[in-house]
Design an enzyme around this catalytic site. Structure first.
Site, PDB file in Angstrom:
ATOM      1  N   HIS A  32       1.028  -1.108   0.230  1.00 56.10           N
ATOM      2  CA  HIS A  32      -0.068   0.070   0.071  1.00 56.10           C
ATOM      3  C   HIS A  32       0.741   1.141   0.040  1.00 56.10           C
ATOM      4  CE1 HIS A  32      -2.683   3.253   2.260  1.00 56.10           C
ATOM      5  NE2 HIS A  32      -3.427   2.637   1.205  1.00 56.10           N
ATOM      6  N   GLU A  59       1.387  -0.599  -5.323  1.00 60.21           N
ATOM      7  CA  GLU A  59       0.294   0.505  -5.326  1.00 60.21           C
ATOM      8  C   GLU A  59       0.891   1.798  -5.884  1.00 60.21           C
ATOM      9  OE1 GLU A  59      -3.948   2.095  -3.562  1.00 60.21           O
ATOM     10  OE2 GLU A  59      -2.017   2.096  -2.376  1.00 60.21           O
ATOM     11  N   ASP A  61      -1.049   5.218  -6.466  1.00 64.91           N
ATOM     12  CA  ASP A  61      -2.148   6.373  -6.597  1.00 64.91           C
ATOM     13  C   ASP A  61      -1.762   7.368  -7.533  1.00 64.91           C
ATOM     14  OD1 ASP A  61      -3.826   5.148  -4.556  1.00 64.91           O
ATOM     15  OD2 ASP A  61      -2.639   5.934  -2.971  1.00 64.91           O
ATOM     16  N   HIS A  74      -0.877  10.051  -2.836  1.00 64.76           N
ATOM     17  CA  HIS A  74      -2.219   9.669  -2.423  1.00 64.76           C
ATOM     18  C   HIS A  74      -3.603  10.548  -2.559  1.00 64.76           C
ATOM     19  CE1 HIS A  74      -5.251   8.931   1.030  1.00 64.76           C
ATOM     20  NE2 HIS A  74      -5.102   7.857   0.143  1.00 64.76           N
ATOM     21  N   GLU A 167      -4.318   3.241  -8.973  1.00 66.63           N
ATOM     22  CA  GLU A 167      -5.352   3.892  -8.659  1.00 66.63           C
ATOM     23  C   GLU A 167      -5.552   5.183  -9.362  1.00 66.63           C
ATOM     24  OE1 GLU A 167      -8.219   5.543  -5.093  1.00 66.63           O
ATOM     25  OE2 GLU A 167      -6.347   4.475  -4.431  1.00 66.63           O
TER      26      GLU A 167
END
Length: 355
Positions: A32, A59, A61, A74, A167
């Site tokens: 994460h 991940e 973002d 993020h 993401e």
């Protein structure tokens, strides 16, 4: 650390990224924001450490800069992870926030990145006290291209075959600002060889309608077929907002946790990413969400599992007990975690025990 490769090398690295989603060991360990329990989140250093810890996926973002570069961070705000207030004190909007979309890449690269902090009486205090100390060493924001080249380069040099889990952050906000971030993300993924379900990639978002647009419109036009994951938020989190009567209202996420909602999600996505408490009832027992999702063929990858003090629910004696409960009792297909080494060690221990 700014890795760059020629187009030829990039093409060769794309071949190294090809691993079928069906071949990935379950449950998957998803780093994460990188190894963010140990280094400032979303920095290339945190991603390198996550790679060294053998996460299955890392991940990213993604938000857009003023000059249309995809930035790995993020939130759409720069406030609580950089020194933007010191370097560009007059650049906040009326709401007091400094928006990434208001800065060029050249300006963003001037910022120093640190771990997440909160401001108390004007002084920054770390959100997680035992993590890497604030403002120590030197970390900076990275572009999506820089991170993809780093991970693909490590896949070539170390051969671990680590995947990516990007993401798309708040596409509704970007569209309101006149920018199509989803199209930009897809074009970048295609350039780096992530085009289909034979690549080790999941693409996620909290925006259901945008994921449906990606599935039905954008990917077919670009000749892509990536596995999509529907993230599930609480309505009050403001992950998606809708215009209403001259203002904004929060998108209602409750439908996603119903059998009918899961059925709809299964028409455009291969998995869901719920907040981990959503998988339990008020009595603390496992509810039916995981079983219903998996019955429809959906993977379940809840977030976020942190080992920091105060981040492990009181009912568990340790982080290991916390993660084990979700793996063995809730029976999820993977975990988003700030501490990928700990979850991977637990998975290895379970594997040895089962053998």
């Amino acid at each position: 650390m700014r890795p760059t490769f020629s187009l030829l090398i990039t093409t060769l690295l794309c071949l190294a990224s090809t691993v079928s989603v069906s071949e990935i060991r379950s449950p998957v360990v998803i780093a994460h924001r990188g190894a963010s329990g140990y280094l400032p989140e979303h920095t290339l250093e945190a991603k390198t450490l996550a790679y060294a810890m053998r996460a299955d996926y890392i991940e990213q973002d993604l938000v857009l800069s003023k000059d249309d570069h995809l930035i790995v961070m993020h939130d759409i705000y720069l406030d609580n992870v950089t020194n933007v207030r010191d370097l560009f004190p007059g650049r906040a909007r009326e709401d007091g926030h400094f928006y990434t979309i208001d800065f060029t890449l050249e300006e963003l690269k001037q910022l120093q990145v640190t771990g997440p902090f909160v401001s108390v009486l004007g002084n920054p205090l770390p959100q997680y006290k035992q993590r890497f100390p604030l403002w120590k060493s030197r970390f900076e924001l990275a572009t999506f291209e820089e991170e993809l080249e780093l991970i693909q380069g490590l896949n070539q040099s170390l051969g671990y075959g680590v995947g990516i889990y990007p993401e798309i952050k708040k596409p509704w906000f970007h569209l309101h600002e006149g920018k199509d971030i989803s199209r930009a993300v897809l074009k970048t993924l295609k350039h780096y060889g992530y085009t289909g379900r034979d690549n080790k990639v999941f693409l996620q978002a909290f925006d259901a309608e945008e994921l449906q647009r990606i599935h039905a419109e954008l990917m077919p036009a670009l000749e892509m077929d990536l596995p999509l994951v529907q993230l599930i938020a609480e309505t009050e989190w403001e992950e998606k907002r809708l215009p209403e009567d001259g203002g904004w209202t929060n998108y209602d996420y409750d439908w996603m946790r119903t059998p009918t909602g899961l059925q709809k999600i299964s028409t455009y996505a291969v998995g869901i990413g719920p907040w981990h408490p959503m998988l339990l009832g008020q009595d603390g027992q496992v509810n039916t969400l995981v079983a219903e999702a998996q019955r429809l063929g959906l993977k379940v990858h809840p977030f976020t599992f942190r080992a920091d003090p105060g981040q492990v629910p009181e009912r568990f004696d340790s982080f290991e007990d916390f993660a084990r409960f979700y793996l063995e009792e809730v029976k999820v297909d993977g975990l988003f975690t700030d501490h990928p080494d700990k979850v991977r060690a637990l998975r290895q221990k379970r594997s040895l025990h089962n053998d």
